[in-house]
Design a protein around this motif. Structure first.
Motif, mmCIF file in Angstrom:
data_model
loop_
_atom_site.group_PDB
_atom_site.id
_atom_site.type_symbol
_atom_site.label_atom_id
_atom_site.label_comp_id
_atom_site.label_asym_id
_atom_site.label_seq_id
_atom_site.Cartn_x
_atom_site.Cartn_y
_atom_site.Cartn_z
ATOM 1 N N GLY A 1 46.789 36.760 57.976
ATOM 2 C CA GLY A 1 48.231 36.577 57.910
ATOM 3 C C GLY A 1 48.713 35.696 56.773
ATOM 4 N N ASP A 2 47.819 35.264 55.884
ATOM 5 C CA ASP A 2 48.222 34.463 54.732
ATOM 6 C C ASP A 2 48.936 35.328 53.704
ATOM 7 N N ASN A 3 49.557 34.651 52.748
ATOM 8 C CA ASN A 3 50.213 35.341 51.644
ATOM 9 C C ASN A 3 49.278 35.400 50.437
ATOM 10 N N PHE A 4 49.662 36.227 49.471
ATOM 11 C CA PHE A 4 48.979 36.238 48.187
ATOM 12 C C PHE A 4 49.258 34.901 47.496
ATOM 13 N N HIS A 5 48.429 34.565 46.539
ATOM 14 C CA HIS A 5 48.624 33.349 45.750
ATOM 15 C C HIS A 5 48.446 33.713 44.278
ATOM 16 N N VAL A 6 49.387 33.289 43.442
ATOM 17 C CA VAL A 6 49.346 33.569 42.011
ATOM 18 C C VAL A 6 49.224 32.244 41.268
ATOM 19 N N TRP A 7 48.303 32.187 40.306
ATOM 20 C CA TRP A 7 48.093 30.956 39.558
ATOM 21 C C TRP A 7 47.491 31.290 38.203
ATOM 22 N N LEU B 1 44.983 35.536 44.233
ATOM 23 C CA LEU B 1 44.095 35.420 45.378
ATOM 24 C C LEU B 1 44.686 36.274 46.487
ATOM 25 N N CYS B 2 43.879 37.182 47.001
ATOM 26 C CA CYS B 2 44.352 38.138 47.999
ATOM 27 C C CYS B 2 43.984 37.650 49.398
ATOM 28 N N PRO B 3 44.909 37.733 50.329
ATOM 29 C CA PRO B 3 44.623 37.269 51.693
ATOM 30 C C PRO B 3 43.714 38.250 52.437
ATOM 31 N N GLU B 4 43.028 37.738 53.425
ATOM 32 C CA GLU B 4 42.285 38.602 54.351
ATOM 33 C C GLU B 4 43.327 39.370 55.161
ATOM 34 N N ALA B 5 43.009 40.583 55.508
ATOM 35 C CA ALA B 5 43.973 41.425 56.225
ATOM 36 C C ALA B 5 44.364 40.821 57.574
ATOM 37 N N LYS C 1 56.537 39.835 54.224
ATOM 38 C CA LYS C 1 55.252 40.156 53.588
ATOM 39 C C LYS C 1 55.500 40.902 52.290
ATOM 40 N N LYS C 2 54.689 40.621 51.322
ATOM 41 C CA LYS C 2 54.795 41.267 50.021
ATOM 42 C C LYS C 2 53.533 42.075 49.743
ATOM 43 N N THR C 3 53.698 43.141 48.976
ATOM 44 C CA THR C 3 52.533 43.930 48.573
ATOM 45 C C THR C 3 52.015 43.402 47.238
ATOM 46 N N CYS D 1 50.783 29.114 30.755
ATOM 47 C CA CYS D 1 51.238 30.267 31.543
ATOM 48 C C CYS D 1 51.889 29.864 32.869
ATOM 49 N N LEU D 2 51.551 28.691 33.377
ATOM 50 C CA LEU D 2 52.042 28.292 34.701
ATOM 51 C C LEU D 2 53.559 28.341 34.871
ATOM 52 N N PRO D 3 54.352 27.852 33.919
ATOM 53 C CA PRO D 3 55.811 27.898 34.138
ATOM 54 C C PRO D 3 56.357 29.311 34.318
ATOM 55 N N PHE D 4 55.703 30.273 33.717
ATOM 56 C CA PHE D 4 56.186 31.651 33.816
ATOM 57 C C PHE D 4 55.861 32.286 35.160
ATOM 58 N N LEU D 5 54.950 31.681 35.890
ATOM 59 C CA LEU D 5 54.569 32.224 37.201
ATOM 60 C C LEU D 5 55.470 31.737 38.326
ATOM 61 N N GLN D 6 56.392 30.831 38.029
ATOM 62 C CA GLN D 6 57.247 30.262 39.066
ATOM 63 C C GLN D 6 58.052 31.330 39.806
ATOM 64 N N LEU D 7 58.583 32.308 39.077
ATOM 65 C CA LEU D 7 59.360 33.377 39.714
ATOM 66 C C LEU D 7 58.521 34.118 40.756
ATOM 67 N N ALA D 8 57.296 34.458 40.393
ATOM 68 C CA ALA D 8 56.414 35.164 41.329
ATOM 69 C C ALA D 8 56.036 34.267 42.500
ATOM 70 N N GLN D 9 55.789 32.990 42.243
ATOM 71 C CA GLN D 9 55.427 32.070 43.319
ATOM 72 C C GLN D 9 56.582 31.901 44.302
ATOM 73 N N ASP D 10 57.785 31.793 43.780
ATOM 74 C CA ASP D 10 58.962 31.701 44.650
ATOM 75 C C ASP D 10 59.128 32.977 45.473
ATOM 76 N N TYR D 11 58.897 34.100 44.842
ATOM 77 C CA TYR D 11 59.010 35.389 45.528
ATOM 78 C C TYR D 11 57.998 35.485 46.670
ATOM 79 N N ILE D 12 56.771 35.050 46.425
ATOM 80 C CA ILE D 12 55.724 35.101 47.450
ATOM 81 C C ILE D 12 56.085 34.219 48.638
#
Length: 159
Positions: free
Chosen positions: A51-57, A44-48, A79-81, A63-74
């Protein structure tokens, strides 16, 4: 960043990975990705301006346990690209798809991924497919040699 630009960045990222962008919904600002064997997630991409962050799910509980690294990074500082987040997701899924992802940096793998994404088959290009019957027939004719037990090793006596 405009959603169209984010979708284009996602397409460029997909061009060099086994993932495909299977849906990009501007109204929800959601991009869905998929790779064999059944690996899926969405961003999910934030509106410019918000000021929110991206969201990965993922809708797949596998698949959810493998996304933990990305969620922690976010959620970490700064700000992340989209590209940085997708790279974290890519690294997170390496244990799930090792036969594809562990060789993803090799030029041959990049060519194979590109061929597949273009909808071409190896057969159309005159290359043998690994699932081809010719390989099975070849492997069926190969006999494994058994080591002979009665040979002495050099310099060792059997007394």
């Amino acid at each position: 960043m405009a959603f169209e630009a984010l979708a284009e960045a996602a397409e460029r990222w997909c061009a060099r990975t086994p993932f495909q962008l299977i849906a990009a919904e501007e109204t929800e600002r959601r991009m869905d990705f998929y790779a064999e064997p059944g690996v899926s997630f969405y961003v999910l991409c934030p509106e410019a301006a918000c000021g929110d962050n991206f969201h990965v799910w993922s809708e797949s509980e596998d698949c959810l346990p493998f996304l933990q690294l990305a969620q922690d990074y976010i959620s970490s500082c700064g700000k992340k690209t989209l590209h940085e987040i997708l790279e974290k997701v890519f690294k997170s899924f390496r244990p799930v798809v090792p036969q594809i992802l562990s060789f993803s940096d090799s030029p041959l793998t990049q060519i194979c991924i590109s061929i597949t994404k273009l909808g071409l088959s190896f057969e159309l290009l005159g290359l043998p497919d690994v699932d081809d019957d010719a390989f099975e027939e070849y492997n069926a004719d190969v006999e494994e040699e058994e080591p002979e037990a009665d040979h002495q090793q050099m310099g060792v006596s059997q007394q």
